[in-house]
Design an enzyme around this catalytic site. Structure first.
Site, PDB file in Angstrom:
ATOM      1  N   SER A  64      -5.310   4.789  16.293  1.00  0.00           N
ATOM      2  CA  SER A  64      -5.015   3.997  17.490  1.00  0.00           C
ATOM      3  C   SER A  64      -5.067   4.933  18.680  1.00  0.00           C
ATOM      4  O   SER A  64      -4.873   6.151  18.535  1.00  0.00           O
ATOM      5  CB  SER A  64      -3.612   3.369  17.386  1.00  0.00           C
ATOM      6  OG  SER A  64      -3.164   2.895  18.655  1.00  0.00           O
ATOM      7  N   VAL A  71       0.810  -1.218   0.000  1.00  0.00           N
ATOM      8  CA  VAL A  71       0.000   0.000   0.000  1.00  0.00           C
ATOM      9  C   VAL A  71       0.843   1.268   0.000  1.00  0.00           C
ATOM     10  O   VAL A  71       0.337   2.350  -0.309  1.00  0.00           O
ATOM     11  CB  VAL A  71      -0.990   0.033   1.186  1.00  0.00           C
ATOM     12  CG1 VAL A  71      -1.993  -1.106   1.095  1.00  0.00           C
ATOM     13  CG2 VAL A  71      -0.267   0.033   2.533  1.00  0.00           C
ATOM     14  N   TYR A 120       5.141   4.643  15.008  1.00  0.00           N
ATOM     15  CA  TYR A 120       3.760   4.167  15.061  1.00  0.00           C
ATOM     16  C   TYR A 120       2.843   5.252  15.629  1.00  0.00           C
ATOM     17  O   TYR A 120       1.799   5.574  15.046  1.00  0.00           O
ATOM     18  CB  TYR A 120       3.680   2.897  15.909  1.00  0.00           C
ATOM     19  CG  TYR A 120       2.300   2.275  15.946  1.00  0.00           C
ATOM     20  CD1 TYR A 120       1.877   1.442  14.923  1.00  0.00           C
ATOM     21  CD2 TYR A 120       1.426   2.523  17.008  1.00  0.00           C
ATOM     22  CE1 TYR A 120       0.608   0.866  14.943  1.00  0.00           C
ATOM     23  CE2 TYR A 120       0.161   1.959  17.037  1.00  0.00           C
ATOM     24  CZ  TYR A 120      -0.236   1.126  16.007  1.00  0.00           C
ATOM     25  OH  TYR A 120      -1.497   0.568  16.034  1.00  0.00           O
ATOM     26  N   ILE A 148      -6.085  -4.986  20.958  1.00  0.00           N
ATOM     27  CA  ILE A 148      -6.967  -5.962  20.342  1.00  0.00           C
ATOM     28  C   ILE A 148      -6.180  -7.261  20.180  1.00  0.00           C
ATOM     29  O   ILE A 148      -5.011  -7.240  19.783  1.00  0.00           O
ATOM     30  CB  ILE A 148      -7.479  -5.476  18.972  1.00  0.00           C
ATOM     31  CG1 ILE A 148      -8.087  -4.072  19.093  1.00  0.00           C
ATOM     32  CG2 ILE A 148      -8.489  -6.459  18.397  1.00  0.00           C
ATOM     33  CD1 ILE A 148      -9.282  -3.953  20.017  1.00  0.00           C
ATOM     34  N   ALA A 157       3.351   8.452  15.765  1.00  0.00           N
ATOM     35  CA  ALA A 157       3.300   9.598  14.857  1.00  0.00           C
ATOM     36  C   ALA A 157       2.336   9.358  13.709  1.00  0.00           C
ATOM     37  O   ALA A 157       1.541  10.240  13.337  1.00  0.00           O
ATOM     38  CB  ALA A 157       4.700   9.907  14.321  1.00  0.00           C
ATOM     39  N   LYS A 196      -0.219   7.281  13.637  1.00  0.00           N
ATOM     40  CA  LYS A 196      -1.598   7.171  14.109  1.00  0.00           C
ATOM     41  C   LYS A 196      -2.163   8.531  14.503  1.00  0.00           C
ATOM     42  O   LYS A 196      -3.373   8.776  14.364  1.00  0.00           O
ATOM     43  CB  LYS A 196      -1.681   6.179  15.255  1.00  0.00           C
ATOM     44  CG  LYS A 196      -1.330   4.747  14.849  1.00  0.00           C
ATOM     45  CD  LYS A 196      -2.183   4.271  13.681  1.00  0.00           C
ATOM     46  CE  LYS A 196      -1.879   2.850  13.274  1.00  0.00           C
ATOM     47  NZ  LYS A 196      -2.728   2.379  12.150  1.00  0.00           N
TER      48      LYS A 196
END
Length: 259
Positions: free
Chosen positions: A152, A69, A166, A199, A168, A170
Site C-alpha cells: 500500500s 491465512v 496497517y 481504491i 507497518a 505494508k
C-alpha cells in the site's frame, strides 16, 4: 471487465487470497477472463462460496476454499485441496488484508490492543508468508512461478486514515517482496508488489466521505481508483510481458503520494 478477451493467462493456475470481495474479487474475475483457472481463498466461507459459484456459472474454471491465512495449517490444507481440483498453482496473489476502524477511525498507538495488532500482522504479513511458504516449493521444482504481494502507499508514507499496524505490515511487505525476488529469482520465480492508493472498496468506504474527498483532492487524477485497475496491474506483473520485472513495487494510486 471492459470487454477483455485477451487469454494471456490461459493454462495458468492462479490462487488469490481475500478473493470474496473488493480488490481480491476483481483480481479473481480478471484472471478468469484472461483464461486462467482460479482458486479463491477467503476467511468468509459464505462469501467466497457465493463468489466462486457466480464465476463458475459464467463458465469459468474456478475452485474455492475457506481459510484463515494467518494459520499455516489451514493454508496448507486449502492449497492441497485447491491443487487437487485445479492443478499445480503457478501464480500467487497475496491480497488478503485488514485495516480495522473504530467508529470510522483507526486506533491510536496508545489505545490499540495487542490482540488487534497481532490480528492485523497475522493477516497482512504472516498470511503472505504462509501462502508463499506453502506454494513456493512446487514453483521451485517447476522452475516457474509468479507472486504478487499487496502492499500500500501507506507502506512508505504516513497516512492518518490508517493505523500503525496497517502501515507497518505494508512496509514489511515491501521488504518481504524484495527478499523473495532475490531468493527465488534463480529458480525462475518473479516476485513483485502492488501499492494501491485509495481504491473504491468496502474497506475504503468504512471511513468518512470527508476523508476520502480529501484524498481525491490530493490525487492528480482527482478520483478514487477502481478494483479492476489493481487487477489489471496484477495480471500484467504475472504475464509474459513482465518476464524481466522482479523485486519492484508498483503504485496504483492515481499519482497520490508520488515517491
Amino acid at each position: 471487465m471492459n470487454g477483455v478477451n485477451n487469454l494471456r493467462h490461459h493454462g495458468r493456475v492462479v490462487l488469490v487470497t481475500g478473493a470474496a470481495s473488493g480488490i481480491g474479487a476483481a483480481i479473481a474475475e480478471r484472471y478468469c477472463v484472461e483464461g486462467a483457472a482460479v482458486a479463491l481463498l477467503d476467511a468468509d466461507e459464505v462469501k467466497v462460496s457465493q463468489r466462486g459459484m457466480a464465476l463458475r456459472e459464467q463458465g469459468y474454471k474456478v475452485a474455492w476454499h475457506q481459510a484463515d491465512v494467518s494459520d499455516f495449517a489451514q493454508c496448507e490444507i486449502a492449497c492441497q485441496a485447491l491443487t487437487s481440483e485445479l492443478g499445480s498453482v503457478d501464480t500467487l496473489i497475496n491480497n488478503a488484508g485488514v485495516s480495522p476502524k473504530h467508529d470510522g477511525q483507526p486506533a491510536s498507538i496508545w489505545s490499540m490492543s495487542p490482540e488487534e495488532w497481532n490480528w492485523v500482522v497475522g493477516i497482512n504479513l504472516t498470511g503472505s508468508f504462509n501462502l508463499a511458504r506453502a506454494l513456493s516449493p512446487n514453483m521451485v521444482e517447476q522452475r516457474y512461478g509468479r507472486i504478487v504481494n499487496m502492499s500500500s502507499v501507506a507502506g512508505s508514507a504516513f497516512l492518518p486514515i490508517v493505523a500503525a499496524h496497517y502501515s507497518a505490515t505494508k512496509a514489511a511487505i515491501i521488504g518481504f517482496t524484495r527478499h523473495l525476488a532475490g531468493e527465488l529469482g534463480p529458480h525462475g520465480i518473479n516476485v513483485n508488489a502492488l501499492a494501491p492508493g485509495r481504491i473504491e472498496t468496502p474497506m475504503v468506504k468504512s471511513v468518512s466521505d470527508e476523508a476520502n474527498e480529501a484524498v481525491i483532492a490530493e490525487t492528480p487524477l482527482r478520483r478514487l481508483g477502481q478494483p479492476d485497475e489493481v487487477a489489471q496491474a496484477a495480471c500484467f506483473l504475472t504475464s509474459n510481458e513482465s518476464d524481466f520485472i522482479t523485486g519492484q513495487v508498483i503504485d496504483v494510486a492515481g499519482g497520490w503520494l508520488m515517491r
